[in-house]
Design a protein around this motif. Sequence first.
Motif, mmCIF file in Angstrom:
data_model
loop_
_atom_site.group_PDB
_atom_site.id
_atom_site.type_symbol
_atom_site.label_atom_id
_atom_site.label_comp_id
_atom_site.label_asym_id
_atom_site.label_seq_id
_atom_site.Cartn_x
_atom_site.Cartn_y
_atom_site.Cartn_z
ATOM 1 N N THR A 204 22.117 36.287 -34.417
ATOM 2 C CA THR A 204 21.463 35.937 -32.972
ATOM 3 C C THR A 204 21.745 34.470 -33.022
ATOM 4 O OG1 THR A 204 19.661 35.268 -34.517
ATOM 5 C CG2 THR A 204 19.593 37.596 -33.820
ATOM 6 N N GLN B 46 17.008 27.405 -23.917
ATOM 7 C CA GLN B 46 16.748 28.065 -25.005
ATOM 8 C C GLN B 46 17.202 27.287 -26.506
ATOM 9 O OE1 GLN B 46 16.999 32.199 -24.540
ATOM 10 N NE2 GLN B 46 16.991 32.756 -26.792
ATOM 11 N N LYS C 131 24.622 40.135 -26.113
ATOM 12 C CA LYS C 131 23.556 40.734 -26.900
ATOM 13 C C LYS C 131 21.996 40.411 -26.534
ATOM 14 C CE LYS C 131 21.987 42.454 -31.487
ATOM 15 N NZ LYS C 131 22.073 42.030 -32.741
ATOM 16 N N GLU C 132 21.873 39.141 -26.135
ATOM 17 C CA GLU C 132 20.450 38.451 -25.936
ATOM 18 C C GLU C 132 20.340 38.566 -24.583
ATOM 19 O OE1 GLU C 132 19.188 35.608 -28.338
ATOM 20 O OE2 GLU C 132 20.115 36.188 -30.277
#
Length: 225
Positions: A75, A125, A217-218
């Motif tokens: 992640t 982020q 993916k995120e």
Amino acid sequence: MYYKLTNTLVAFTLLGLGGCSIAQTQNHEHVETTNSRTNFDVNAVYEQKQIAHNAQIQNEYDSSKQFIPGKHHKTLANYVEQMALDLVDTLESENDEDTPNINIAVTTLVDLDASLNNSNQLGNQISETLIHQLQKFGYSVVDFKTTDTIDVNSRGDFAFSRDIAKLSEDQMASHVLAGTLIYRHNGVIVNTRVINVKTKQIAASSRKLIPLYVLDKEDIYLSSN
């Protein structure tokens, strides 16, 4: 009579020796030809294997080909944690008697362009995650976007603002964490550094490549805000 028989035997003997010599010569030439052909074949096979091996190495290290694993559990937070560890390792030596309390203000990471004033979801982020990671490692983090009052209106109750008029003018941070984003075909290179506000010296730095498949993916958008 005896003389003729002797001559005949000598002639047959000479013919036999000549035949053996010719046979040996032919066998020797055949062996040389076979060995030469064998050496040629071995060299050709070796060259073909070497070419195939070089092509395989080229394919493995070809920077234009992006490695995309079929399944992974990485992640964005994992990579940001590694960045924070790199920064903390250096900051430990900075936190001495001269600077007993390090207060870090984490800013938004920006695109490495001419203005250094553009960012996106990824830059924001990473900054938010760095705040959490530094706090977790025991460092004091200053949130300079917090207003002196809570703004209450019909949309909700707000403590954060980017309106400089609503923010405190007091210098609360001893260090600033800033960074840049560099976009590549296989991911984003993130450079971060902690800067001493008074001396402008870099107290710590890190560099990390976040693969594109992790960002995909995120569902992280890379376009500027």
